[in-house]
Design an enzyme around this catalytic site. Structure first.
Site, PDB file in Angstrom:
ATOM      1  N   GLN A   1       0.822  -1.206   0.000  1.00  0.00           N
ATOM      2  CA  GLN A   1       0.000   0.000   0.000  1.00  0.00           C
ATOM      3  C   GLN A   1       0.858   1.259   0.000  1.00  0.00           C
ATOM      4  O   GLN A   1       0.323   2.355  -0.077  1.00  0.00           O
ATOM      5  CB  GLN A   1      -0.904   0.007   1.249  1.00  0.00           C
ATOM      6  CG  GLN A   1      -1.922  -1.109   1.284  1.00  0.00           C
ATOM      7  CD  GLN A   1      -2.631  -1.199   2.628  1.00  0.00           C
ATOM      8  OE1 GLN A   1      -2.643  -2.243   3.258  1.00  0.00           O
ATOM      9  NE2 GLN A   1      -3.233  -0.112   3.079  1.00  0.00           N
TER      10      GLN A   1
ATOM     11  N   PHE B   1      -5.928  -3.930   3.550  1.00  0.00           N
ATOM     12  CA  PHE B   1      -6.566  -3.608   4.838  1.00  0.00           C
ATOM     13  C   PHE B   1      -5.603  -3.016   5.866  1.00  0.00           C
ATOM     14  O   PHE B   1      -5.853  -3.069   7.059  1.00  0.00           O
ATOM     15  CB  PHE B   1      -7.243  -4.851   5.428  1.00  0.00           C
ATOM     16  CG  PHE B   1      -8.103  -5.608   4.469  1.00  0.00           C
ATOM     17  CD1 PHE B   1      -9.191  -4.999   3.865  1.00  0.00           C
ATOM     18  CD2 PHE B   1      -7.821  -6.919   4.145  1.00  0.00           C
ATOM     19  CE1 PHE B   1      -9.999  -5.695   2.969  1.00  0.00           C
ATOM     20  CE2 PHE B   1      -8.613  -7.621   3.241  1.00  0.00           C
ATOM     21  CZ  PHE B   1      -9.708  -7.005   2.658  1.00  0.00           C
TER      22      PHE B   1
ATOM     23  N   GLU C   1       0.779  -1.811   4.497  1.00  0.00           N
ATOM     24  CA  GLU C   1       1.243  -0.428   4.529  1.00  0.00           C
ATOM     25  C   GLU C   1       2.719  -0.371   4.909  1.00  0.00           C
ATOM     26  O   GLU C   1       3.552   0.075   4.135  1.00  0.00           O
ATOM     27  CB  GLU C   1       0.408   0.396   5.504  1.00  0.00           C
ATOM     28  CG  GLU C   1       0.846   1.861   5.558  1.00  0.00           C
ATOM     29  CD  GLU C   1      -0.042   2.724   6.424  1.00  0.00           C
ATOM     30  OE1 GLU C   1       0.397   3.817   6.800  1.00  0.00           O
ATOM     31  OE2 GLU C   1      -1.184   2.315   6.725  1.00  0.00           O
TER      32      GLU C   1
ATOM     33  N   ARG D   1      -5.137   7.530  16.931  1.00  0.00           N
ATOM     34  CA  ARG D   1      -6.472   7.518  16.320  1.00  0.00           C
ATOM     35  C   ARG D   1      -7.483   6.822  17.229  1.00  0.00           C
ATOM     36  O   ARG D   1      -8.665   7.164  17.224  1.00  0.00           O
ATOM     37  CB  ARG D   1      -6.436   6.871  14.938  1.00  0.00           C
ATOM     38  CG  ARG D   1      -7.710   7.083  14.135  1.00  0.00           C
ATOM     39  CD  ARG D   1      -7.558   6.668  12.685  1.00  0.00           C
ATOM     40  NE  ARG D   1      -6.894   7.668  11.881  1.00  0.00           N
ATOM     41  CZ  ARG D   1      -7.524   8.548  11.094  1.00  0.00           C
ATOM     42  NH1 ARG D   1      -8.851   8.571  11.053  1.00  0.00           N
ATOM     43  NH2 ARG D   1      -6.842   9.405  10.383  1.00  0.00           N
TER      44      ARG D   1
ATOM     45  N   ARG E   1      -7.571  -1.596   8.847  1.00  0.00           N
ATOM     46  CA  ARG E   1      -8.712  -0.792   8.439  1.00  0.00           C
ATOM     47  C   ARG E   1      -9.410  -0.131   9.643  1.00  0.00           C
ATOM     48  O   ARG E   1      -9.962  -0.792  10.495  1.00  0.00           O
ATOM     49  CB  ARG E   1      -9.690  -1.692   7.697  1.00  0.00           C
ATOM     50  CG  ARG E   1     -10.762  -0.982   6.897  1.00  0.00           C
ATOM     51  CD  ARG E   1     -11.553  -2.013   6.131  1.00  0.00           C
ATOM     52  NE  ARG E   1     -12.485  -1.416   5.192  1.00  0.00           N
ATOM     53  CZ  ARG E   1     -13.220  -2.121   4.336  1.00  0.00           C
ATOM     54  NH1 ARG E   1     -13.115  -3.432   4.297  1.00  0.00           N
ATOM     55  NH2 ARG E   1     -14.062  -1.511   3.510  1.00  0.00           N
TER      56      ARG E   1
ATOM     57  N   PHE F   1      -7.577   1.845  11.636  1.00  0.00           N
ATOM     58  CA  PHE F   1      -6.331   2.390  12.193  1.00  0.00           C
ATOM     59  C   PHE F   1      -6.487   2.826  13.648  1.00  0.00           C
ATOM     60  O   PHE F   1      -6.093   3.911  14.038  1.00  0.00           O
ATOM     61  CB  PHE F   1      -5.895   3.569  11.321  1.00  0.00           C
ATOM     62  CG  PHE F   1      -4.406   3.814  11.308  1.00  0.00           C
ATOM     63  CD1 PHE F   1      -3.570   2.973  10.608  1.00  0.00           C
ATOM     64  CD2 PHE F   1      -3.850   4.882  11.980  1.00  0.00           C
ATOM     65  CE1 PHE F   1      -2.189   3.202  10.577  1.00  0.00           C
ATOM     66  CE2 PHE F   1      -2.477   5.116  11.970  1.00  0.00           C
ATOM     67  CZ  PHE F   1      -1.652   4.268  11.268  1.00  0.00           C
TER      68      PHE F   1
ATOM     69  N   THR G   1      -3.379  11.921  10.404  1.00  0.00           N
ATOM     70  CA  THR G   1      -3.077  12.831  11.505  1.00  0.00           C
ATOM     71  C   THR G   1      -1.608  13.253  11.508  1.00  0.00           C
ATOM     72  O   THR G   1      -1.240  14.158  12.244  1.00  0.00           O
ATOM     73  CB  THR G   1      -3.445  12.196  12.858  1.00  0.00           C
ATOM     74  OG1 THR G   1      -2.842  10.913  12.962  1.00  0.00           O
ATOM     75  CG2 THR G   1      -4.957  12.052  12.966  1.00  0.00           C
TER      76      THR G   1
ATOM     77  N   ALA H   1      -5.932   5.503   5.554  1.00  0.00           N
ATOM     78  CA  ALA H   1      -6.697   6.565   6.220  1.00  0.00           C
ATOM     79  C   ALA H   1      -7.918   6.994   5.408  1.00  0.00           C
ATOM     80  O   ALA H   1      -8.392   8.118   5.544  1.00  0.00           O
ATOM     81  CB  ALA H   1      -5.812   7.775   6.509  1.00  0.00           C
TER      82      ALA H   1
ATOM     83  N   GLU I   1     -12.719   3.164   5.447  1.00  0.00           N
ATOM     84  CA  GLU I   1     -12.637   2.689   6.829  1.00  0.00           C
ATOM     85  C   GLU I   1     -13.908   2.859   7.659  1.00  0.00           C
ATOM     86  O   GLU I   1     -14.224   1.982   8.477  1.00  0.00           O
ATOM     87  CB  GLU I   1     -11.477   3.392   7.533  1.00  0.00           C
ATOM     88  CG  GLU I   1     -10.121   2.989   6.988  1.00  0.00           C
ATOM     89  CD  GLU I   1      -9.004   3.838   7.568  1.00  0.00           C
ATOM     90  OE1 GLU I   1      -8.036   3.263   8.086  1.00  0.00           O
ATOM     91  OE2 GLU I   1      -9.099   5.077   7.496  1.00  0.00           O
TER      92      GLU I   1
END
Length: 790
Positions: A216, A247, A251, A329, A361, A363, A461, A530, A732
């Site tokens: 990702q 998902f 990442e 988060r 997913r 986060f 963020t 995100a 998400e």
């Protein structure tokens, strides 16, 4: 002069409706998916001389110092070309996303069960995997820290503690009419993407490397490969056409496998591919963070919250990975949709001797919101009120519209309107009466009903991640090539961006060629995560298309002596005054006139001002809203549960593609339902993951889908922020719609003894339900809805 008519609509082209955007068009790879022709990393044609790589690990070790590593038997296997260890890394032995604490190969110490110690490179995958099992790893055991409770006792963390405070929660708690408190355990989740982690590295000239990766975050893979090889970023190219699911699991955690493949390719001078076996993938890669949540809430007699204290104790694993953003988060969403006058929201990022947990997913948001719903359910049970009543009186509104971290909730009216519509369309109150009647007449089977909201912040963020680039080429035959930094993992991002570009040029999707995400085309990209993929990449692509169009319009205006506002692109035509041209004709003429027909578009999300150190500013551009009403039946003799009906109403603004958005809502909900009901991760006392295969880990199947499943898109005024065509993110937020299922199960268990708060943990497996049921039956019933501790 009047504007030309749109031949399809009989109206001026400038006023023509969008032809591609907001249409329920099929996913660009849908036919390829169902016919098996969609190419993934493992489908790339293998060049002559390609080698296979298999990671090796100490199957007898959980935690300990490496005393001896004997690889002779592995090297002796026929077909083995090399066996690589930390000593063979030409650059830096690290694949972490930020802090330098994730070694590619364990070096001197094994920090968790499944950590890669070496890699076998062989002529065949079978030879590599067989050889990897022959290595002998001798260790000096170290007592492993496995659970959050173990980590608290040992005082081990991967990152400093962090908190949000508003007002004085201590004073607010003292002033509250009633105080409730308890502890809740929220489990993790395996990504279970259909395509496992995979990478394919091909050596290039001058020490360069071309890497096909199922990732990702192609740019981070590029950085990681360059780091481990000790070469500049510009010598590494990463490409990904599609993933078979991500998902969040691809990442940061794709880095290691790309790095190992690249090290092997550099070492041997031959192309090298690594594809993890499913068991190895589940053992060696991180999951959704699991939490111990310690909560306390003060409220008045009506159920209105006065003060909240929440402590989130997260199992992060042996390294930081993405735990900073995930846990932040969680805190950002610990309010769910509710106003807390006084609040303390604290987070501990605990270090354990387990694989590093990572993005998933939502986060961290789902865990925070589930904790908030536990507060609401506890208040409702202890006051004897319906949970929906308690939810509604605690919603953000015009007077109470600031989050615990200080961001205004500007669309609180959407929250109220959406939930009111769902309350009516789902027949909530009539069904509540039917549930009561059923439970009164049924001694064994019990029904539960819950309607829960979603308010999810959209943006990274970390401010610097809120940017994207896109590259658009217009060719002289009128065809268009599109490339951007976003990655496709089945969520339909490529399709949505293509729809946007097609409408900018007024052509059909058959004129758009979507190309693989490639770091040599669009550099310095952020991860596709995100829920911001369309917001960022579609806007960047739109700007690129607009720049090319502006040049063409200027050229046509001069060439045909037509005012620029009389030139329009629609219906596969270009209207220049009275003249009607094809895009190919315009492109050829512009090329002959030496007009640039390529542009790199760029977009940076405006208004993101969050400063983490001071915990001030605006972390999100906007909130996405939704609501779900779930009805379940539990068997109090066995703990078995069925989801009988689900009604969903979800806010996607003005949808770019309603079909894809509904698919995302359905899929996100079911994945969230799996997290909260069936998907249980289990480590034994020694720290070995025992749920590491489909035989021991239960994801939802077709039989788990609610037989009555109703999904609708909320029809509002669109996103008030200037997003792409006023749409909202959808990747998400739907996961958290599944909170309704967990709350409905809790409601069913609570019916056994009114006024008593069940001790139900997530996931609510049959075992967890039975434990909660037995706890209810053993407990003494409270009198007159007196508050009780959970």
């Amino acid at each position: 002069m009047t504007a030309p008519l749109d031949p399809r609509k009989g109206q001026p082209a400038a006023a023509a409706t969008l032809a591609q955007v907001r249409k329920p068009l099929a996913h660009d790879s849908a036919q390829k998916h169902v016919t098996g022709t969609a190419a993934y990393v493992d489908d790339v044609v293998e060049p002559v001389g390609m080698l296979h790589v298999a990671p090796g690990w100490a199957r007898n070790a959980v935690r300990g110092k490496i005393l001896n590593l004997d690889l002779d038997k592995a090297r002796a296997v026929d077909g083995v070309v090399a066996v690589l260890t930390a000593a063979d890394v030409p650059g830096i032995n690290d694949c972490s996303p930020a802090l330098g604490d994730d070694p590619v190969f364990a070096d001197g110490e094994i920090q968790f069960f499944g950590q890669v110690v070496f890699a076998v490179v062989a002529e065949t995958r079978d030879a590599a995997r067989r050889a990897a099992r022959l290595a002998a790893v001798e260790i000096e055991p170290i007592t492993a820290i496995i659970s959050p409770e173990d980590a608290v006792a040992a005082d081990t963390t991967v990152l400093p503690d962090y908190q949000f405070r508003r007002g004085s929660p201590e004073t607010g708690m003292t002033a509250a009419d009633h105080i409730l408190s308890g502890v809740m355990h929220i489990g993790g989740q395996e990504h279970f993407y259909l395509e496992g982690q995979a990478a394919f590295a091909v050596p290039q000239e001058d020490g360069g490397m071309f890497v096909h990766s199922s990732t990702q975050h192609p740019t981070e893979v590029q950085h990681t490969v360059a780091k481990v090889l000790g070469v500049p970023d510009a010598l590494v190219t990463t490409e990904v056409r599609r993933m078979g699911g991500g998902f969040g699991g691809k990442e940061s955690q794709a880095n290691q496998w790309a790095a190992i493949a690249a090290i092997a390719a550099a070492h041997t001078g031959r192309p090298c591919k690594l594809r993890l076996d499913r068991d190895d993938d589940m053992i060696m890669t991180g999951k959704r963070h699991d939490f111990r949540v310690e909560w306390q809430v003060g409220h008045d007699g009506e159920g209105r919250i006065r003060a909240v204290e929440l402590d989130f104790l997260a199992r992060c694993g042996y390294s930081a990975d993405l735990s900073l953003g995930v846990n932040d988060r969680t805190m950002f969403h610990a309010d769910s949709s509710y106003f807390y006058p006084d609040a303390a929201i604290r987070s501990r990022r605990l270090k354990t001797d387990t694989v590093s947990n990572t993005a998933f997913r939502g986060f961290g948001g789902p865990q925070g919101m589930l904790a908030a719903e536990r507060l609401i359910d506890a208040i409702a049970i202890s006051t004897g009120k319906d949970p929906l009543e308690v939810r509604k009186i605690n919603f953000y509104d015009a007077e109470r519209n600031f989050t615990p971290y200080g961001m205004p909730v500007e669309e609180h009216h959407v929250l109220h309107d959406l939930i009111a519509q769902l309350e009516k369309s789902s027949g909530y109150w009539d069904r509540r009466e039917r549930v009561r009647a059923f439970n009164a007449a049924s001694p064994v089977l019990k029904k539960g009903l819950a309607l829960t909201p979603v308010k999810f912040g959209i943006s990274f963020t970390l401010k610097h991640l809120n940017q994207a680039g896109a590259l658009v080429h217009l060719y002289t035959d009128g065809s268009i090539q599109l490339n951007h930094g976003g990655t496709e993992m089945g969520q339909g991002l490529y399709q949505k961006v293509a729809q946007v570009v097609a409408d900018e040029f007024g052509v059909g999707l058959d004129r758009i060629r979507i190309t693989a995400t490639n770091t040599s085309k669009v550099p310095n990209t952020g991860p596709t995560a995100a829920s911001s993929g369309t917001d960022l990449n579609a806007m960047a692509a739109k700007r690129a298309a607009e720049a090319i169009k502006a040049r063409l319009i200027g050229f046509l205006s001069t060439e045909h002596q037509v005012p620029e506002d009389q030139i329009h692109f629609a219906s596969n035509k270009v209207f220049a005054g009275e003249k009607v041209l094809t895009l190919a004709e315009v492109a050829k003429a512009a090329h002959m006139a030496r007009i640039q027909m390529s542009h790199a578009g760029f977009y940076a999300t405006p208004g993101i001002t969050w400063e983490r150190e001071s915990a001030t500013g605006r972390p999100f551009l906007y909130f996405a809203y939704g609501g779900a009403c779930a009805e379940v039946t539990i068997d109090t003799m066995t703990g078995e549960m069925t989801v009988d009906r689900v009604d969903i109403l979800h806010d996607v603004g003005h949808s770019i593609n309603p079909a894809i958005d509904i698919g995302q809502i359905e899929g996100g909900f079911v994945q969230g339902m799996g997290w909260l009901t069936t998907e249980e991760l289990w480590w034994d006392d020694a720290g070995r993951l025992r749920t590491h295969a489909p035989s021991t880990y239960k994801i939802p199947t077709a039989s788990d889908i609610p037989p009555d499943f109703r999904v609708a898109l909320y029809e509002g005024n669109g996103n008030p922020q200037d997003t792409i065509y006023r749409s909202k993110a959808v990747g998400e937020p739907p996961v958290m719609l599944a909170n309704a299922v967990f709350c409905a199960i809790n409601d069913a268990v609570a019916s056994l003894k009114p006024g008593m708060i069940p001790e139900l943990n997530a996931p609510a497996t049959p075992e967890a339900i039975m434990k909660a049921v037995r706890g209810m039956r053993r407990a003494k019933a409270p009198q007159s809805h007196e508050p009780v501790q959970a």
